[in-house]
Write an enzyme that holds these catalytic residues in place. Sequence first.
Site, PDB file in Angstrom:
ATOM      1  N   ASP A  48       0.832  -1.201   0.000  1.00  0.00           N
ATOM      2  CA  ASP A  48       0.000   0.000   0.000  1.00  0.00           C
ATOM      3  C   ASP A  48       0.869   1.255   0.000  1.00  0.00           C
ATOM      4  O   ASP A  48       0.697   2.160  -0.811  1.00  0.00           O
ATOM      5  CB  ASP A  48      -0.969   0.008   1.183  1.00  0.00           C
ATOM      6  CG  ASP A  48      -0.294  -0.212   2.534  1.00  0.00           C
ATOM      7  OD1 ASP A  48       0.935  -0.459   2.598  1.00  0.00           O
ATOM      8  OD2 ASP A  48      -1.008  -0.148   3.564  1.00  0.00           O
ATOM      9  N   TYR A  49       1.859   1.315   0.890  1.00  0.00           N
ATOM     10  CA  TYR A  49       2.685   2.504   1.045  1.00  0.00           C
ATOM     11  C   TYR A  49       3.471   2.810  -0.232  1.00  0.00           C
ATOM     12  O   TYR A  49       3.450   3.943  -0.736  1.00  0.00           O
ATOM     13  CB  TYR A  49       3.641   2.311   2.221  1.00  0.00           C
ATOM     14  CG  TYR A  49       4.532   3.504   2.506  1.00  0.00           C
ATOM     15  CD1 TYR A  49       4.052   4.582   3.247  1.00  0.00           C
ATOM     16  CD2 TYR A  49       5.842   3.557   2.042  1.00  0.00           C
ATOM     17  CE1 TYR A  49       4.861   5.682   3.503  1.00  0.00           C
ATOM     18  CE2 TYR A  49       6.656   4.646   2.298  1.00  0.00           C
ATOM     19  CZ  TYR A  49       6.164   5.705   3.025  1.00  0.00           C
ATOM     20  OH  TYR A  49       6.957   6.794   3.280  1.00  0.00           O
TER      21      TYR A  49
END
Length: 299
Positions: A173-174
Amino acid sequence: MPRSLRPRAAVRALADALPRRRPLPLRGAVVLITGGASGIGRLMALGAARRGASRVILWDLDLDAAEAVAAEVRALGAEALAERVDVTDTSAIESAVARAGTVDVAVNNAGVVTGARLEDATEEGIRRTFEVNALAPYWLTRAVLPGMKARDRGAVVTVASAAGLVGVARQTDYAATKHAAVGFAESLAAELRKDGSHVTSLAVCPFYIDTGMFAGVRSRVPWLLPVLDPHHVAQEVLDAVEAGRTRLLLPRAVGLIAPLRALPTPVFDRAMDVLGVNATMDGFTGRRSRLFAGRETAR
């Protein structure tokens, strides 16, 4: 050989065609920083004040902490305003920008990280990461950019990450949001350049910063890819703003990622493994936010 084809003439012509940087001194400037209550957000606020910024505006979910930083800024001689602003709320951003008035430098600094493997990540955590890291820069920039372009002066700073240049294990996600942030900042720079505007868009791509957000991460080759001192990062970002730069890689070794991409994919992947990039998150613990169910809310 015709002069037009001589190597030196070609290089000189290319250099003449390159856009000239327009310095943006922070003395007298109004600087707005999201996630300004801690980490490099706080340090950039204090650094801007020391460089003569007339006003520093701090947005954060933790208003008490932001107020404390504002007091530090005032002690350095600059005006300061602290506000609790949710950077995922477009209406709140528009209202806060209207109250702020003229903004010369807007720093998209607020960020979150879960550090979870894909199958362990929650829908809430994934959505929150994208809302804060990838989408919030759009909302702030759209609110301040018209004024900057009308004055033909200003800078938009997007604090991305080295993870915006290469995918990293436990960052599905990051890293995806930071790839988006890099693409946003570069595309904005291209639009401004195409329009002939002197407003700049700076993409900041640091390796891990020792602020607590990535507590527990380790570098296998600290002599090449050290966990960065936040004071140094804050200073480098402000230097880049004043110099009119459009990209800042920290440390410089992060710049090796692009040429290494020319290697066959298996070789590139192996190079990242040798450097320990995909093992950096093995000891990650992060720092929990007191304000929502998740990890740290600002760098």
